[in-house]
Design a protein around this motif. Sequence first.
Motif, PDB file in Angstrom:
ATOM      1  N   UNK A  66     -37.058   3.520  16.459  1.00 51.46           N
ATOM      2  CA  UNK A  66     -36.006   4.528  16.628  1.00 51.46           C
ATOM      3  C   UNK A  66     -34.781   4.226  15.765  1.00 51.46           C
ATOM      4  N   UNK A  67     -34.839   3.133  15.028  1.00 54.74           N
ATOM      5  CA  UNK A  67     -33.688   2.673  14.240  1.00 54.74           C
ATOM      6  C   UNK A  67     -32.458   2.420  15.109  1.00 54.74           C
ATOM      7  N   UNK A  68     -32.684   1.987  16.332  1.00 58.54           N
ATOM      8  CA  UNK A  68     -31.593   1.634  17.233  1.00 58.54           C
ATOM      9  C   UNK A  68     -31.328   0.129  17.055  1.00 58.54           C
ATOM     10  N   UNK A  69     -30.524  -0.167  16.043  1.00 56.58           N
ATOM     11  CA  UNK A  69     -30.296  -1.545  15.614  1.00 56.58           C
ATOM     12  C   UNK A  69     -29.648  -2.377  16.716  1.00 56.58           C
ATOM     13  N   UNK A  70     -28.689  -1.827  17.405  1.00 55.45           N
ATOM     14  CA  UNK A  70     -27.964  -2.595  18.422  1.00 55.45           C
ATOM     15  C   UNK A  70     -28.871  -2.957  19.594  1.00 55.45           C
ATOM     16  N   UNK A 105     -42.480  -8.151  27.274  1.00 61.80           N
ATOM     17  CA  UNK A 105     -41.794  -6.877  27.512  1.00 61.80           C
ATOM     18  C   UNK A 105     -40.631  -6.701  26.533  1.00 61.80           C
ATOM     19  N   UNK A 106     -39.857  -7.753  26.322  1.00 65.46           N
ATOM     20  CA  UNK A 106     -38.745  -7.669  25.369  1.00 65.46           C
ATOM     21  C   UNK A 106     -39.249  -7.432  23.951  1.00 65.46           C
ATOM     22  N   UNK A 107     -40.367  -8.071  23.596  1.00 64.76           N
ATOM     23  CA  UNK A 107     -40.922  -7.869  22.258  1.00 64.76           C
ATOM     24  C   UNK A 107     -41.377  -6.421  22.073  1.00 64.76           C
ATOM     25  N   UNK A 108     -41.907  -5.809  23.128  1.00 63.28           N
ATOM     26  CA  UNK A 108     -42.264  -4.392  23.059  1.00 63.28           C
ATOM     27  C   UNK A 108     -41.015  -3.550  22.826  1.00 63.28           C
ATOM     28  N   UNK A 109     -39.908  -3.938  23.456  1.00 64.88           N
ATOM     29  CA  UNK A 109     -38.639  -3.230  23.260  1.00 64.88           C
ATOM     30  C   UNK A 109     -38.169  -3.345  21.821  1.00 64.88           C
ATOM     31  N   UNK A 110     -38.289  -4.534  21.274  1.00 59.18           N
ATOM     32  CA  UNK A 110     -37.870  -4.749  19.888  1.00 59.18           C
ATOM     33  C   UNK A 110     -38.609  -3.773  18.977  1.00 59.18           C
ATOM     34  N   UNK A 111     -39.897  -3.655  19.176  1.00 50.84           N
ATOM     35  CA  UNK A 111     -40.698  -2.744  18.361  1.00 50.84           C
ATOM     36  C   UNK A 111     -40.262  -1.296  18.565  1.00 50.84           C
ATOM     37  N   UNK A 165     -23.221  -4.563  10.168  1.00 52.58           N
ATOM     38  CA  UNK A 165     -22.346  -3.397  10.027  1.00 52.58           C
ATOM     39  C   UNK A 165     -21.981  -2.767  11.372  1.00 52.58           C
ATOM     40  N   UNK A 166     -22.286  -3.464  12.449  1.00 49.15           N
ATOM     41  CA  UNK A 166     -22.012  -2.927  13.779  1.00 49.15           C
ATOM     42  C   UNK A 166     -20.579  -3.230  14.220  1.00 49.15           C
ATOM     43  N   UNK A 167     -20.049  -2.306  14.999  1.00 47.94           N
ATOM     44  CA  UNK A 167     -18.740  -2.554  15.612  1.00 47.94           C
ATOM     45  C   UNK A 167     -18.875  -2.706  17.126  1.00 47.94           C
ATOM     46  N   UNK A 168     -20.117  -2.880  17.598  1.00 52.80           N
ATOM     47  CA  UNK A 168     -20.359  -3.064  19.023  1.00 52.80           C
ATOM     48  C   UNK A 168     -20.170  -4.545  19.353  1.00 52.80           C
ATOM     49  N   UNK A 169     -18.971  -4.884  19.721  1.00 49.15           N
ATOM     50  CA  UNK A 169     -18.620  -6.282  19.939  1.00 49.15           C
ATOM     51  C   UNK A 169     -19.322  -6.893  21.153  1.00 49.15           C
ATOM     52  N   UNK A 170     -19.662  -6.063  22.122  1.00 45.41           N
ATOM     53  CA  UNK A 170     -20.379  -6.565  23.297  1.00 45.41           C
ATOM     54  C   UNK A 170     -21.757  -7.084  22.881  1.00 45.41           C
ATOM     55  N   UNK A 173     -33.041 -20.031  17.392  1.00 44.27           N
ATOM     56  CA  UNK A 173     -31.948 -19.933  16.410  1.00 44.27           C
ATOM     57  C   UNK A 173     -32.319 -18.952  15.308  1.00 44.27           C
ATOM     58  N   UNK A 174     -33.528 -19.041  14.809  1.00 49.14           N
ATOM     59  CA  UNK A 174     -33.981 -18.148  13.745  1.00 49.14           C
ATOM     60  C   UNK A 174     -33.933 -16.688  14.195  1.00 49.14           C
ATOM     61  N   UNK A 175     -34.418 -16.428  15.399  1.00 50.00           N
ATOM     62  CA  UNK A 175     -34.407 -15.063  15.919  1.00 50.00           C
ATOM     63  C   UNK A 175     -32.978 -14.565  16.140  1.00 50.00           C
ATOM     64  N   UNK A 176     -32.111 -15.438  16.628  1.00 49.19           N
ATOM     65  CA  UNK A 176     -30.705 -15.061  16.824  1.00 49.19           C
ATOM     66  C   UNK A 176     -30.039 -14.722  15.496  1.00 49.19           C
ATOM     67  N   UNK A 177     -30.355 -15.486  14.461  1.00 50.42           N
ATOM     68  CA  UNK A 177     -29.801 -15.196  13.132  1.00 50.42           C
ATOM     69  C   UNK A 177     -30.278 -13.839  12.622  1.00 50.42           C
ATOM     70  N   UNK A 178     -31.549 -13.530  12.847  1.00 47.55           N
ATOM     71  CA  UNK A 178     -32.078 -12.225  12.445  1.00 47.55           C
ATOM     72  C   UNK A 178     -31.372 -11.097  13.193  1.00 47.55           C
ATOM     73  N   UNK A 179     -31.123 -11.317  14.480  1.00 49.56           N
ATOM     74  CA  UNK A 179     -30.425 -10.311  15.280  1.00 49.56           C
ATOM     75  C   UNK A 179     -29.013 -10.104  14.756  1.00 49.56           C
ATOM     76  N   UNK A 180     -28.334 -11.197  14.414  1.00 49.88           N
ATOM     77  CA  UNK A 180     -26.977 -11.079  13.871  1.00 49.88           C
ATOM     78  C   UNK A 180     -26.966 -10.360  12.526  1.00 49.88           C
ATOM     79  N   UNK A 181     -27.988 -10.612  11.710  1.00 53.54           N
ATOM     80  CA  UNK A 181     -28.093  -9.913  10.422  1.00 53.54           C
ATOM     81  C   UNK A 181     -28.198  -8.404  10.635  1.00 53.54           C
ATOM     82  N   UNK A 182     -28.939  -8.000  11.658  1.00 59.97           N
ATOM     83  CA  UNK A 182     -29.055  -6.574  11.962  1.00 59.97           C
ATOM     84  C   UNK A 182     -27.708  -5.959  12.331  1.00 59.97           C
ATOM     85  N   UNK A 183     -26.851  -6.779  12.905  1.00 58.56           N
ATOM     86  CA  UNK A 183     -25.566  -6.281  13.420  1.00 58.56           C
ATOM     87  C   UNK A 183     -24.422  -6.395  12.414  1.00 58.56           C
TER      88      UNK A 183
END
Length: 143
Positions: free
Chosen positions: A92-96, A81-87, A131-136, A119-129
């Motif tokens: 929608x280009x909703x990076x956060x 279900x989460x992987x479907x959300x990622x897609x 330019x984000x200012x969403x600290x949460x 760890x690899x997936x977490x690093x990819x997620x951080x790379x997406x963020x």
Amino acid sequence: MLLDLASALDNPEGFSTTFSLIQSLFPYVFEFGDWDRWLAYLAKAISISEQQHLRFESARLNEQMGDIKEERGELEEAKSLYEACIEKYGLMNNVEKKAYAMAKVARILETQGKTSEAILLSKKALELLESSSNFETIAFVNI
């Protein structure tokens, strides 16, 4: 309130109000643990959102269903279900939101003992963020 939600789900024309009601009630799901009823509500809401081509709503409802599945220990279903959300969030280009869902998958991978993948997936997620200012979201991904 749950009877109101059940009735609202029988009226697809008013789905925006139904979606808002689900979002308002969902934080309380984990206090009461009425998982089966909520999974049925979410499945119906997902079906309606997909019929109406409401991509954000569909992604969010899938994520919430994943949250319940994860809480119940149904990790593979939650991960799917989460992987479907990622897609969907990606389309929608909703990076956060995409990074947040990636962090949820990483958490499941870690629980399953797949630390390197997590760890690899977490690093990819951080790379997406970057330019984000969403600290949460940044904090959630870092956990």
